[in-house]
Design an enzyme around this catalytic site. Structure first.
Site, mmCIF file in Angstrom:
data_model
loop_
_atom_site.group_PDB
_atom_site.id
_atom_site.type_symbol
_atom_site.label_atom_id
_atom_site.label_comp_id
_atom_site.label_asym_id
_atom_site.label_seq_id
_atom_site.Cartn_x
_atom_site.Cartn_y
_atom_site.Cartn_z
ATOM 1 N N GLU A 65 0.831 -1.211 0.000
ATOM 2 C CA GLU A 65 0.000 0.000 0.000
ATOM 3 C C GLU A 65 0.865 1.260 0.000
ATOM 4 O O GLU A 65 1.820 1.365 0.765
ATOM 5 C CB GLU A 65 -0.909 -0.021 1.235
ATOM 6 C CG GLU A 65 -2.328 0.337 0.931
ATOM 7 C CD GLU A 65 -2.996 -0.624 -0.050
ATOM 8 O OE1 GLU A 65 -3.169 -0.209 -1.216
ATOM 9 O OE2 GLU A 65 -3.339 -1.749 0.322
ATOM 10 N N ASP A 112 2.979 2.066 -4.842
ATOM 11 C CA ASP A 112 2.923 2.237 -6.307
ATOM 12 C C ASP A 112 3.635 3.511 -6.777
ATOM 13 O O ASP A 112 4.475 3.463 -7.663
ATOM 14 C CB ASP A 112 1.478 2.160 -6.831
ATOM 15 C CG ASP A 112 0.522 3.155 -6.206
ATOM 16 O OD1 ASP A 112 0.880 3.789 -5.178
ATOM 17 O OD2 ASP A 112 -0.600 3.312 -6.721
ATOM 18 N N TYR A 146 -3.753 12.021 0.902
ATOM 19 C CA TYR A 146 -3.018 11.254 -0.105
ATOM 20 C C TYR A 146 -1.911 12.130 -0.705
ATOM 21 O O TYR A 146 -0.751 11.718 -0.802
ATOM 22 C CB TYR A 146 -3.985 10.786 -1.194
ATOM 23 C CG TYR A 146 -3.339 10.074 -2.364
ATOM 24 C CD1 TYR A 146 -3.103 8.696 -2.316
ATOM 25 C CD2 TYR A 146 -2.965 10.772 -3.515
ATOM 26 C CE1 TYR A 146 -2.511 8.040 -3.392
ATOM 27 C CE2 TYR A 146 -2.373 10.126 -4.591
ATOM 28 C CZ TYR A 146 -2.152 8.762 -4.525
ATOM 29 O OH TYR A 146 -1.565 8.121 -5.584
ATOM 30 N N SER A 185 -26.441 3.430 -17.477
ATOM 31 C CA SER A 185 -26.024 2.584 -16.356
ATOM 32 C C SER A 185 -27.197 2.428 -15.415
ATOM 33 O O SER A 185 -27.925 3.391 -15.158
ATOM 34 C CB SER A 185 -24.855 3.225 -15.604
ATOM 35 O OG SER A 185 -24.680 2.568 -14.360
ATOM 36 N N GLY A 217 -13.381 1.449 -2.942
ATOM 37 C CA GLY A 217 -11.978 1.073 -3.054
ATOM 38 C C GLY A 217 -11.782 -0.287 -3.703
ATOM 39 O O GLY A 217 -10.682 -0.837 -3.679
ATOM 40 N N SER A 262 -12.381 -0.694 -6.878
ATOM 41 C CA SER A 262 -12.082 -0.321 -8.260
ATOM 42 C C SER A 262 -13.212 -0.560 -9.253
ATOM 43 O O SER A 262 -13.021 -1.128 -10.329
ATOM 44 C CB SER A 262 -10.795 -1.000 -8.741
ATOM 45 O OG SER A 262 -10.178 -0.128 -9.653
ATOM 46 N N SER A 263 -14.374 -0.079 -8.885
ATOM 47 C CA SER A 263 -15.473 -0.072 -9.862
ATOM 48 C C SER A 263 -15.083 0.785 -11.065
ATOM 49 O O SER A 263 -15.556 0.559 -12.181
ATOM 50 C CB SER A 263 -16.755 0.468 -9.225
ATOM 51 O OG SER A 263 -16.640 1.846 -8.944
ATOM 52 N N SER A 264 -14.191 1.756 -10.854
ATOM 53 C CA SER A 264 -13.794 2.636 -11.968
ATOM 54 C C SER A 264 -12.998 1.854 -13.017
ATOM 55 O O SER A 264 -13.306 1.920 -14.209
ATOM 56 C CB SER A 264 -13.006 3.848 -11.454
ATOM 57 O OG SER A 264 -11.859 3.448 -10.735
ATOM 58 N N ASP A 318 -4.775 -0.767 -10.631
ATOM 59 C CA ASP A 318 -6.178 -1.173 -10.740
ATOM 60 C C ASP A 318 -6.471 -1.801 -12.095
ATOM 61 O O ASP A 318 -7.041 -2.888 -12.194
ATOM 62 C CB ASP A 318 -7.110 0.028 -10.553
ATOM 63 C CG ASP A 318 -6.985 0.641 -9.176
ATOM 64 O OD1 ASP A 318 -6.239 0.091 -8.348
ATOM 65 O OD2 ASP A 318 -7.631 1.683 -8.943
HETATM 66 P P1 ADP Z 1 -13.802 2.884 -6.860
HETATM 67 O O1 ADP Z 1 -13.038 2.678 -8.115
HETATM 68 O O2 ADP Z 1 -13.017 2.594 -5.639
HETATM 69 O O3 ADP Z 1 -15.117 2.178 -6.835
HETATM 70 P P2 ADP Z 1 -13.789 5.588 -7.829
HETATM 71 O O4 ADP Z 1 -14.136 6.872 -7.175
HETATM 72 O O5 ADP Z 1 -12.435 5.424 -8.388
HETATM 73 O O6 ADP Z 1 -14.124 4.442 -6.765
HETATM 74 O O7 ADP Z 1 -14.790 5.301 -9.023
HETATM 75 C C1 ADP Z 1 -16.168 5.350 -8.803
HETATM 76 C C2 ADP Z 1 -16.840 6.101 -9.942
HETATM 77 O O8 ADP Z 1 -16.768 5.315 -11.145
HETATM 78 C C3 ADP Z 1 -18.320 6.321 -9.712
HETATM 79 O O9 ADP Z 1 -18.550 7.476 -8.946
HETATM 80 C C4 ADP Z 1 -18.831 6.447 -11.125
HETATM 81 O O10 ADP Z 1 -18.589 7.739 -11.625
HETATM 82 C C5 ADP Z 1 -17.960 5.472 -11.897
HETATM 83 N N1 ADP Z 1 -18.597 4.144 -11.994
HETATM 84 C C6 ADP Z 1 -18.112 2.981 -11.537
HETATM 85 N N2 ADP Z 1 -18.946 1.947 -11.820
HETATM 86 C C7 ADP Z 1 -19.997 2.476 -12.462
HETATM 87 C C8 ADP Z 1 -21.219 1.947 -13.016
HETATM 88 N N3 ADP Z 1 -21.504 0.643 -12.936
HETATM 89 N N4 ADP Z 1 -22.065 2.804 -13.604
HETATM 90 C C9 ADP Z 1 -21.784 4.110 -13.679
HETATM 91 N N5 ADP Z 1 -20.670 4.669 -13.182
HETATM 92 C C10 ADP Z 1 -19.779 3.882 -12.582
HETATM 93 MG MG MG Z 2 -11.278 3.724 -8.670
#
Ligand code: ADP
Ligand code: MG
Length: 384
Positions: A34, A37, A225, A68, A125, A127-129, A173
């Site tokens: 952690e 990187d 950060y 979405s 956290g 990594s949905s992004s 990620d």
């Molecule tokens: P994490 O990556 O930890 O989940 P981030 O802040 O890096 O958090 O990314 C989250 C952002 O990514 C959300 O606020 C949104 O803008 C976008 N996002 C992620 N998944 C989706 C989804 N399934 N539909 C729409 N936007 C998404």
């Molecule tokens: Mg992210």
């Protein structure tokens, strides 16, 4: 309905036709390493069984429309908007960013209709992004028949996030989400970007990883950060090295003696010892000693708590409760000030450890945590 069916149903409902295909990308969690990187060091993430699925079909007018289930309002944009970072904002920027990164790399990106559904919690956290970026990237590469070897996908998805969305993240990620392999963790050298699949056979050892979403409100995470990053860079400059990666544990005491404030010394000690813990974890996993990695996870947590000072009470509570309930090791994962904890547990004890954490939270009056038991899963893929 499962996530793939939700993406398909969303597509049909929104566009009135069938998608041409569906592409899935997982969330990820970092097993250990952690704040290493940006110090040119080592990380060891693995892909999660939770996925984001994009159902997609080409659009003949060359424009992109994305919907979405998290929003409901579709967003439409053409190449001109995608070519200007900032023109598409909000969550759709993660999609427009991928179109932009592909175009900047010289590809003729097809117009597309996209419908997104996800089981990856957003903003926790995990990594949905990177999951949405990578699933969209895979869809556009396939739909457009683009000539883009998978080895180059992580960089492109990262550029989408860094340069279009404007979020300063490293390559971890996207690498984990794209290259993850079931039963393995991905050992990534952030300086050379070399990767190696390390066997991480939790299942074979009767183990599992319990992921605990702390639900802690993010407190000043961005500023903190930036401050950590700056201290590391200044320390490297004082020590005359390119990055703290260039200090190893055998040279740690000598390096610390050359730094004049205690806070910087603690920051450096975290980074240097954390890099070594990643290497030690990799060595144990290579030897098939999965359970023995527990103490390294717990030591990583102590280092983040005491030296790097990036944990919060909810996180420390979750780690302590998991350890008291029999976890072999537990640590915060992610940048800190909230996010998730992971605990290495016997698979058949995972529920009991989760219950113990939930109880410890209740005793302190914290919002109940989310818990999820996982095994390392595969990376981005086209679904049948
Ligand atoms: P994490 O990556 O930890 O989940 P981030 O802040 O890096 O958090 O990314 C989250 C952002 O990514 C959300 O606020 C949104 O803008 C976008 N996002 C992620 N998944 C989706 C989804 N399934 N539909 C729409 N936007 C998404
Ligand atoms: Mg992210």
């Amino acid at each position: 309905m499962n996530v793939a069916d939700r993406a398909t149903a969303g597509f049909r409902q929104r566009y009135g036709t069938e998608p041409a295909g569906r592409w899935a990308a997982p969330g990820r969690v970092n097993l250990i390493g952690e704040h290493t990187d940006y110090n040119d060091g080592f990380v060891l993430p693995f892909a999660l069984p939770l996925r984001t699925v994009v159902a997609a079909a080409p659009a003949l007018d060359g424009r992109c429309t994305v919907w979405s289930e998290l929003d409901g309002e579709p967003v439409e944009f053409g190449a001109a908007e995608a070519d200007e970072p900032g023109r598409v904002d909000g969550w759709a920027a993660y999609v427009a960013g991928v179109v932009w990164a592909l175009r900047a790399d010289g590809h003729d990106v097809p117009g597309a209709r996209l419908a997104v559904a996800s089981d990856v919690p957003v903003g926790s956290g995990l990594s949905s992004s990177a999951a949405i970026e990578s699933a969209v990237l895979a869809a556009l590469v396939d739909l457009g028949g683009l000539d883009l070897p998978a080895g180059r996908w992580p960089r492109l998805a990262q550029r989408a996030e860094n340069d279009y969305v404007g979020a300063p993240t490293g390559i971890m990620d996207q690498s984990a989400v794209i290259r993850g392999r079931a039963g393995h963790a991905l050992f990534l050298d952030c300086r050379t970007e070399e990767v190696e699949q390390i066997p991480f056979d939790l299942d074979g050892a009767g183990l599992a990883v319990l992921v605990i979403d702390s639900r802690a409100p993010h407190r000043h995470a961005d500023g903190e950060y930036a401050a950590r990053r700056k201290s590391c860079e200044q320390a490297a400059a004082t020590l005359g090295v390119t990055a703290l990666r260039d200090v190893d544990v055998t040279g740690l005491d000598a390096a610390l003696a050359r730094l004049d404030d205690d806070e910087t010394r603690r920051r450096v000690r975290h980074v240097v010892t954390e890099n070594q813990r990643v290497l030690d974890t990799v060595a144990l996993l290579r030897a098939g000693r999965v359970r023995d990695t527990g103490p390294l996870l717990t030591a990583s947590h102590a280092s983040m708590r005491d030296d790097f000072e990036i944990t919060v009470p909810e996180i420390d509570t979750a780690v302590e409760a998991a350890l008291s309930a029999g976890a072999y090791g537990a640590r915060m994962t992610g940048g800190g000030f909230g996010g998730c904890v992971l605990a290495l547990v016997d698979a058949d004890a995972a529920d009991a450890v989760a219950a113990a954490v939930t109880e410890a939270y209740a005793e302190r009056g914290f919002t109940a945590p989310g818990t999820l038991t996982v095994l390392p899963a595969g990376g981005v893929t086209r679904l049948g």
